[in-house]
Scaffold this motif. Structure first.
Motif, PDB file in Angstrom:
ATOM      1  N   PRO A  66       0.234   5.206  -3.473  1.00 29.61           N
ATOM      2  CA  PRO A  66      -1.163   5.596  -3.513  1.00 29.61           C
ATOM      3  C   PRO A  66      -1.803   5.135  -4.802  1.00 29.61           C
ATOM      4  N   PRO A  67      -3.140   4.902  -4.793  1.00 29.57           N
ATOM      5  CA  PRO A  67      -3.789   4.377  -5.965  1.00 29.57           C
ATOM      6  C   PRO A  67      -4.055   5.411  -7.029  1.00 29.57           C
ATOM      7  N   THR A  68      -3.926   6.674  -6.706  1.00 34.41           N
ATOM      8  CA  THR A  68      -4.242   7.697  -7.694  1.00 34.41           C
ATOM      9  C   THR A  68      -3.172   7.762  -8.762  1.00 34.41           C
ATOM     10  N   ALA A 101       0.811  -1.211   0.000  1.00 34.64           N
ATOM     11  CA  ALA A 101       0.000   0.000   0.000  1.00 34.64           C
ATOM     12  C   ALA A 101       0.840   1.254   0.000  1.00 34.64           C
ATOM     13  N   SER A 116     -13.475   7.847  -2.230  1.00 32.57           N
ATOM     14  CA  SER A 116     -12.396   7.819  -1.241  1.00 32.57           C
ATOM     15  C   SER A 116     -11.023   7.769  -1.899  1.00 32.57           C
ATOM     16  N   LYS A 117     -11.007   7.842  -3.255  1.00 33.92           N
ATOM     17  CA  LYS A 117      -9.777   7.881  -4.048  1.00 33.92           C
ATOM     18  C   LYS A 117      -8.927   6.638  -3.878  1.00 33.92           C
ATOM     19  N   ARG A 118      -9.587   5.513  -3.601  1.00 34.38           N
ATOM     20  CA  ARG A 118      -8.886   4.237  -3.586  1.00 34.38           C
ATOM     21  C   ARG A 118      -8.551   3.802  -5.004  1.00 34.38           C
ATOM     22  N   PRO A 162      -8.537   6.135   3.847  1.00 36.64           N
ATOM     23  CA  PRO A 162      -7.950   6.855   2.703  1.00 36.64           C
ATOM     24  C   PRO A 162      -8.518   8.249   2.519  1.00 36.64           C
ATOM     25  N   TYR A 209      -3.965   7.811   3.353  1.00 36.25           N
ATOM     26  CA  TYR A 209      -3.221   6.555   3.356  1.00 36.25           C
ATOM     27  C   TYR A 209      -4.086   5.449   2.767  1.00 36.25           C
ATOM     28  N   ASN A 210      -3.585   4.795   1.734  1.00 37.18           N
ATOM     29  CA  ASN A 210      -4.328   3.731   1.060  1.00 37.18           C
ATOM     30  C   ASN A 210      -4.115   2.422   1.798  1.00 37.18           C
TER      31      ASN A 210
END
Length: 490
Positions: free
Chosen positions: A33-35, A30, A100-102, A350, A355-356
């Motif tokens: 970040p997923p973005t 993790a 949630s920007k996951r 998140p 924090y993812n």
């Protein structure tokens, strides 16, 4: 007595070390970040991989997610120079994952609706599908008019919910997954199910007892598009890439590929009760879920025991603040549903912190915190059951309070509450199935995948149920051996 106490103390230390190690193993995944990140050139796609031929898990390919949406997303990512990552989730959690920007975008056979436009932005449409009525053979349910007053099943959060509003006085059943709806249909819990045409064709082909009837596209045609967070900078480049794919014919080729091979699940299933022969090739995939389930259970149990022990000492403390904190904590975690706690930790962290948190770590944290609330009362009861004379003797000998609790009182308390601790571990093994809702590939999630791949609704659940039963029997047997050994050490 000293040897026994040293042994238990070493076991507790090992559990704590294992908890830290497991957390370290899970957390690194993790760290990115997923973005979308220009430097890392990675982009994360959210999807619900239980909707073939759009997206499903190919167990024969080591659990790889495949389908029309995956091919389109990969082609766009290649055009834009990104590395594509896929984050599986239940369909009804995809919008929350975006907000949630996951994930950076969602492709999961998601239709464009005015309601959804309030929460997310959509790309141009890449495919238009028609809805279909799936019913039992000889039911005579072929039109929306035929469904008047009937029990109708639809997927939760799908646009089929809008289709049933056109039916007169229906009783509507909303479930998370298509396989669950088909099982409800086979069990006569509903009269019909409304799903998208390609999905319906797959189930009809694999189940001789099902009938499908197309709803005219003019009444309920669905335009599928890519969903983005509000204001996302990805919308424009994705639309440009989609248009290029439409112009050069590559999009049409992908559609033909996936909609021209509906027979990939095997021959049509005839009559009879069960068809376990079709699950044989998926057994390796299902059995690999045992590791995930046991890892999750071990981490949750270790964390719950350590934190529950601390809370129990807080409850016995003479410091009012500590007693108050432990009481409120226990009240909150025992007074709210575990599934709610899991969803809040997974989606809220998140959004609030940036924090993812990985799905498995979020699950272990939620279950550990919840388990600690119950174990704190169990451990407190075990401590109170230890003879007061030992406490008084230790204090009279000048033994510090901390040494007395961890070297004398706690080992005896653990022995007293061992059956309760085993029950909690057994409960964690079974309740671990809840983590499937956030995409953790545990046993239950893998059963859902096999359901989607084979179009069999009942058999995968029986196989996974047997695996859970064997795990619980093994855990109970180990606990009995430990209990007998502790008795002999007295």
């Amino acid at each position: 007595m000293t040897l026994k106490h040293d042994s238990i103390r070493r076991a507790l230390t090992a559990l704590a070390c294992l908890l830290v190690l497991a957390g370290c193993l899970v957390v690194p995944g993790a760290s990115v970040p997923p973005t979308a990140n220009a430097a890392a050139k990675t982009i994360t796609m959210g999807t619900s991989p239980d909707y073939p031929p759009y997206e499903n898990v190919d167990a024969a390919a080591g659990g790889k997610i495949v389908g029309l949406d995956i091919d389109i997303a990969q082609a766009i990512a290649d055009k834009l120079g990104y590395e594509l990552k896929i984050a599986p989730s239940d369909f009804d959690g995809l919008i929350a994952a975006l907000q949630s920007k996951r994930v950076d975008f969602v492709m999961s056979g998601m239709s464009v609706t005015e309601e959804r436009k309030k929460s997310v932005d959509f790309s141009d449409t890449y495919y238009v599908a028609s809805n279909t009525i799936v019913s039992r053979q000889d039911s005579g349910l072929n039109t929306l008019e035929d469904l008047a007053g009937k029990k109708v099943g639809v997927q939760l959060g799908s646009t089929q919910e809008k289709v049933v509003s056109e039916i007169e006085n229906p009783t509507v059943l909303k479930l998370n997954k298509i396989p669950d709806l088909i099982q409800a249909l086979k069990a006569n819990r509903v009269d019909a199910v409304i799903v998208e045409d390609a999905v319906a064709a797959g189930y009809a082909q694999s189940n001789n007892d099902l009938n499908i009837a197309m709803i005219p596209a003019g009444d309920s045609g669905e335009g599928y598009a890519i969903a983005f967070p509000k204001g996302s900078e990805l919308s424009a480049p994705f639309n440009e890439a989609l248009q290029e794919m439409k112009n050069d014919g590559s999009l049409r080729q992908m559609i033909d590929k996936w909609f021209g091979t509906k027979s990939t699940v095997g021959s049509k299933v005839g009559g009879g009760w069960l068809h376990f022969d079709r699950i044989g090739s998926y057994m390796g995939y299902l059995l690999r879920g045992i590791y995930v389930t046991l890892l999750f259970t071990l981490v949750s149990a270790a964390f719950g025991f350590v934190w529950g022990g601390i809370l129990s000492l807080f409850k016995l403390s003479k410091v009012a603040v500590l007693r108050g904190f432990s009481t409120v904590y226990t009240s909150v975690f025992r007074g709210t549903p575990l599934l709610l706690q899991l969803a809040l930790i997974y989606y809220a962290i998140p959004q609030l912190t940036g924090y993812n948190i990985p799905a498995l770590l979020a699950a272990g944290l939620a279950f550990g915190l919840n388990s600690a609330a119950y174990l704190s009362e169990t451990i407190r009861g075990g401590i109170m059951a230890v003879d007061k004379g030992q406490r008084e003797a230790a204090l009279s000998l000048g033994i510090p309070y901390r040494t007395m609790m961890f070297s004398i009182i706690m080992p005896q308390a653990v022995k007293n509450i061992l059956p309760a601790l085993v029950n909690e571990c057994v409960a964690l093994v079974k309740e671990s199935s809840l983590v499937s809702v956030i995409g953790v590939a545990d046993l239950m999630r893998r059963a859902n995948v096999v359901q989607a791949n084979t179009f069999l609704a009942f058999e995968p659940l029986l196989v996974v149920g047997a695996i859970y039963y064997v795990l619980v029997l093994a855990l109970t047997s180990v606990a009995r051996l430990l209990e007998r050994r502790m008795r002999r050490s007295d």
